[in-house]
Scaffold this motif. Sequence first.
Motif, PDB file in Angstrom:
ATOM      1  N   PHE A  29       0.935  -1.354   0.033  1.00 41.03           N
ATOM      2  CA  PHE A  29      -0.053   0.112  -0.003  1.00 41.03           C
ATOM      3  C   PHE A  29       0.984   1.177   0.057  1.00 41.03           C
ATOM      4  O   PHE A  29       0.260   2.307  -0.291  1.00 41.03           O
ATOM      5  N   HIS A  30       2.049   1.092   0.391  1.00 35.46           N
ATOM      6  CA  HIS A  30       2.806   2.392   0.403  1.00 35.46           C
ATOM      7  C   HIS A  30       3.589   2.704  -1.030  1.00 35.46           C
ATOM      8  O   HIS A  30       4.298   3.886  -1.158  1.00 35.46           O
ATOM      9  N   ARG A  31       3.347   1.793  -1.807  1.00 33.79           N
ATOM     10  CA  ARG A  31       3.880   2.055  -3.199  1.00 33.79           C
ATOM     11  C   ARG A  31       3.172   3.318  -3.987  1.00 33.79           C
ATOM     12  O   ARG A  31       1.802   3.637  -3.545  1.00 33.79           O
ATOM     13  N   PRO A  32       3.739   4.183  -4.753  1.00 30.85           N
ATOM     14  CA  PRO A  32       3.169   5.495  -5.257  1.00 30.85           C
ATOM     15  C   PRO A  32       1.785   5.107  -5.882  1.00 30.85           C
ATOM     16  O   PRO A  32       1.000   5.804  -5.926  1.00 30.85           O
ATOM     17  N   LEU A  33       1.962   4.058  -6.672  1.00 28.33           N
ATOM     18  CA  LEU A  33       0.870   3.973  -8.000  1.00 28.33           C
ATOM     19  C   LEU A  33      -0.540   3.552  -7.079  1.00 28.33           C
ATOM     20  O   LEU A  33      -1.684   3.992  -7.274  1.00 28.33           O
ATOM     21  N   ILE A  34      -0.298   3.147  -5.824  1.00 19.72           N
ATOM     22  CA  ILE A  34      -1.729   2.668  -5.061  1.00 19.72           C
ATOM     23  C   ILE A  34      -1.656   3.794  -4.120  1.00 19.72           C
ATOM     24  O   ILE A  34      -3.041   4.181  -3.755  1.00 19.72           O
ATOM     25  N   ALA A  35      -1.023   4.417  -3.296  1.00 20.06           N
ATOM     26  CA  ALA A  35      -1.152   5.403  -2.276  1.00 20.06           C
ATOM     27  C   ALA A  35      -1.745   6.669  -3.277  1.00 20.06           C
ATOM     28  O   ALA A  35      -2.570   7.291  -2.708  1.00 20.06           O
ATOM     29  N   CYS A  36      -1.089   7.101  -4.142  1.00 19.87           N
ATOM     30  CA  CYS A  36      -1.670   8.217  -4.739  1.00 19.87           C
ATOM     31  C   CYS A  36      -2.982   8.166  -5.521  1.00 19.87           C
ATOM     32  O   CYS A  36      -3.891   8.923  -5.440  1.00 19.87           O
ATOM     33  N   THR A  37      -3.324   6.948  -5.863  1.00 16.87           N
ATOM     34  CA  THR A  37      -4.580   6.539  -6.450  1.00 16.87           C
ATOM     35  C   THR A  37      -5.613   6.578  -5.500  1.00 16.87           C
ATOM     36  O   THR A  37      -6.828   7.060  -5.613  1.00 16.87           O
ATOM     37  N   LEU A  38      -5.319   6.090  -4.051  1.00 15.72           N
ATOM     38  CA  LEU A  38      -6.342   6.038  -3.121  1.00 15.72           C
ATOM     39  C   LEU A  38      -6.604   7.731  -2.792  1.00 15.72           C
ATOM     40  O   LEU A  38      -7.609   8.103  -2.203  1.00 15.72           O
ATOM     41  N   VAL A  39      -5.525   8.306  -2.519  1.00 17.14           N
ATOM     42  CA  VAL A  39      -5.632   9.782  -2.018  1.00 17.14           C
ATOM     43  C   VAL A  39      -6.426  10.469  -3.124  1.00 17.14           C
ATOM     44  O   VAL A  39      -7.356  11.484  -3.038  1.00 17.14           O
ATOM     45  N   GLY A  40      -6.152  10.189  -4.430  1.00 17.67           N
ATOM     46  CA  GLY A  40      -7.148  10.756  -5.550  1.00 17.67           C
ATOM     47  C   GLY A  40      -8.435  10.692  -5.307  1.00 17.67           C
ATOM     48  O   GLY A  40      -9.353  11.135  -5.879  1.00 17.67           O
ATOM     49  N   LEU A  41      -8.684   9.173  -5.140  1.00 15.01           N
ATOM     50  CA  LEU A  41     -10.012   8.685  -4.935  1.00 15.01           C
ATOM     51  C   LEU A  41     -10.813   9.542  -3.787  1.00 15.01           C
ATOM     52  O   LEU A  41     -11.637   9.852  -3.993  1.00 15.01           O
ATOM     53  N   VAL A  42      -9.866   9.589  -2.816  1.00 22.20           N
ATOM     54  CA  VAL A  42     -10.670  10.452  -1.718  1.00 22.20           C
ATOM     55  C   VAL A  42     -10.886  11.983  -1.971  1.00 22.20           C
ATOM     56  O   VAL A  42     -11.873  12.423  -1.492  1.00 22.20           O
ATOM     57  N   ILE A  50      -4.049   8.753 -10.344  1.00 21.60           N
ATOM     58  CA  ILE A  50      -3.390   7.673 -11.012  1.00 21.60           C
ATOM     59  C   ILE A  50      -1.982   8.219 -11.869  1.00 21.60           C
ATOM     60  O   ILE A  50      -1.107   7.575 -11.982  1.00 21.60           O
ATOM     61  N   ILE A  51      -2.190   9.495 -12.576  1.00 22.82           N
ATOM     62  CA  ILE A  51      -1.151   9.884 -13.266  1.00 22.82           C
ATOM     63  C   ILE A  51       0.335  10.253 -12.154  1.00 22.82           C
ATOM     64  O   ILE A  51       1.172   9.960 -12.771  1.00 22.82           O
ATOM     65  N   ILE A  52      -0.052  10.883 -10.985  1.00 27.20           N
ATOM     66  CA  ILE A  52       0.936  11.036 -10.178  1.00 27.20           C
ATOM     67  C   ILE A  52       1.549   9.833  -9.750  1.00 27.20           C
ATOM     68  O   ILE A  52       2.656   9.851  -9.698  1.00 27.20           O
ATOM     69  N   GLY A  53       0.780   8.724  -9.253  1.00 25.52           N
ATOM     70  CA  GLY A  53       1.229   7.524  -8.844  1.00 25.52           C
ATOM     71  C   GLY A  53       2.215   6.845  -9.939  1.00 25.52           C
ATOM     72  O   GLY A  53       2.949   6.177  -9.571  1.00 25.52           O
ATOM     73  N   GLY A  54       1.711   6.730 -11.067  1.00 32.58           N
ATOM     74  CA  GLY A  54       2.278   6.185 -11.960  1.00 32.58           C
ATOM     75  C   GLY A  54       3.576   6.764 -12.408  1.00 32.58           C
ATOM     76  O   GLY A  54       4.550   6.224 -12.727  1.00 32.58           O
ATOM     77  N   THR A  55       3.732   8.040 -12.572  1.00 28.10           N
ATOM     78  CA  THR A  55       4.742   8.983 -12.648  1.00 28.10           C
ATOM     79  C   THR A  55       5.861   8.535 -11.395  1.00 28.10           C
ATOM     80  O   THR A  55       6.803   8.394 -11.635  1.00 28.10           O
ATOM     81  N   LEU A  56       5.286   8.843 -10.324  1.00 31.95           N
ATOM     82  CA  LEU A  56       6.304   8.502  -9.296  1.00 31.95           C
ATOM     83  C   LEU A  56       6.815   6.969  -8.947  1.00 31.95           C
ATOM     84  O   LEU A  56       7.828   6.839  -8.548  1.00 31.95           O
ATOM     85  N   GLU A  57       5.878   5.950  -9.569  1.00 31.58           N
ATOM     86  CA  GLU A  57       6.334   4.756  -9.361  1.00 31.58           C
ATOM     87  C   GLU A  57       7.431   4.534 -10.338  1.00 31.58           C
ATOM     88  O   GLU A  57       8.492   3.771 -10.068  1.00 31.58           O
ATOM     89  N   MET A  58       7.571   5.157 -11.713  1.00 25.59           N
ATOM     90  CA  MET A  58       8.709   5.052 -12.180  1.00 25.59           C
ATOM     91  C   MET A  58      10.045   5.547 -11.916  1.00 25.59           C
ATOM     92  O   MET A  58      11.120   4.959 -11.918  1.00 25.59           O
ATOM     93  N   ILE A  59       9.991   6.513 -10.727  1.00 30.41           N
ATOM     94  CA  ILE A  59      11.001   6.858 -10.028  1.00 30.41           C
ATOM     95  C   ILE A  59      11.513   5.895  -8.813  1.00 30.41           C
ATOM     96  O   ILE A  59      12.601   5.604  -8.699  1.00 30.41           O
ATOM     97  N   ALA A  60      10.294   5.407  -8.104  1.00 31.07           N
ATOM     98  CA  ALA A  60      10.649   4.843  -7.071  1.00 31.07           C
ATOM     99  C   ALA A  60      10.884   3.358  -7.193  1.00 31.07           C
ATOM    100  O   ALA A  60      11.174   2.539  -6.449  1.00 31.07           O
ATOM    101  N   LEU A  61      10.817   2.921  -8.539  1.00 27.37           N
ATOM    102  CA  LEU A  61      11.318   1.404  -8.780  1.00 27.37           C
ATOM    103  C   LEU A  61      12.598   1.091  -8.304  1.00 27.37           C
ATOM    104  O   LEU A  61      12.857  -0.176  -7.988  1.00 27.37           O
ATOM    105  N   GLY A  62      13.495   1.943  -8.530  1.00 30.21           N
ATOM    106  CA  GLY A  62      14.905   1.875  -7.994  1.00 30.21           C
ATOM    107  C   GLY A  62      15.135   2.064  -6.349  1.00 30.21           C
ATOM    108  O   GLY A  62      16.239   1.862  -6.179  1.00 30.21           O
TER     109      GLY A  62
END
Length: 266
Positions: A29-42, A50-62
């Motif tokens: 649940f701490h991954r950007p794609l999930i956390a950002c999506t949940l906050v965006g839903l709220v 989802i856009i923010i989470g997907g973009t941050l996920e590309m950074i946080a993969l490493g």
Amino acid sequence: MEITVVQIVLIFIIACIAGMGSILDEFQFHRPLIACTLVGLVLGDIQKGIIIGGTLEMIALGWMNIGAAIAPDAALASIISTILVIAGGQDVGAGIAMAIPLAAAGQVLTIIVRTLTVGFQHAADNAAEKGNLSAITGLHIGALCLQAMRIALPALVVALSVGTKEVQGMLDSIPEVVTTGLNIAGGMIVVVGYAMVINMMRAGYLMPFFYLGFVVAVYIHNLVILGVIGAVMAILYIQLSPKYNKSHAVAAPAGNTPNNLDNELD
């Protein structure tokens, strides 16, 4: 955008789950794609989340913890940057650029909390020597709550302040040259983060597919179609590659066939 009390409570809960998830590493649940999506839903804008989470996920993969080295905190960066973009009215690129210092701040908070939990570990050792299982359980839950508050409290402060006129006026007064620079920096950070992941993979034999994907994406904008094409090409590659189709049959020597052995015995 003014955040309601219900939204603040939900963000607090999501931040607690993300804080605990960054330590448990079980439900992600701490991954950007999930956390950002949940906050965006709220906050009522799941698409931007989802856009923010997907973009941050590309950074946080490493980003990963290796030994005693603590990685930047993706959970804190994800939640606060999403709040600033959706509720604060900032651009996605600016939110991505702000996520990097937020991740560094979360890294410091992680080190502080982990240092505090050393006392919990010693207390749990003493409880184990006495056979007090309920005390051990309470210490585990208490240490986990500290990790939850590490994300939830900063997120709560931002959620409470971002809707006020003073903070909103401060965000709106940021010069355009700064926001433009943050947008450019956000795009560059994503590219660098993904390049680091590719460099760690060192799968040079797959790079032609990587370049082909960019070319195909220029003409095909449907993600479902792109996914199907990628899956089909992966299946064909596995079926045709000698690496995955080595023959295990061992040919018997010509002079040791059963018929030749019978002739020699005769």
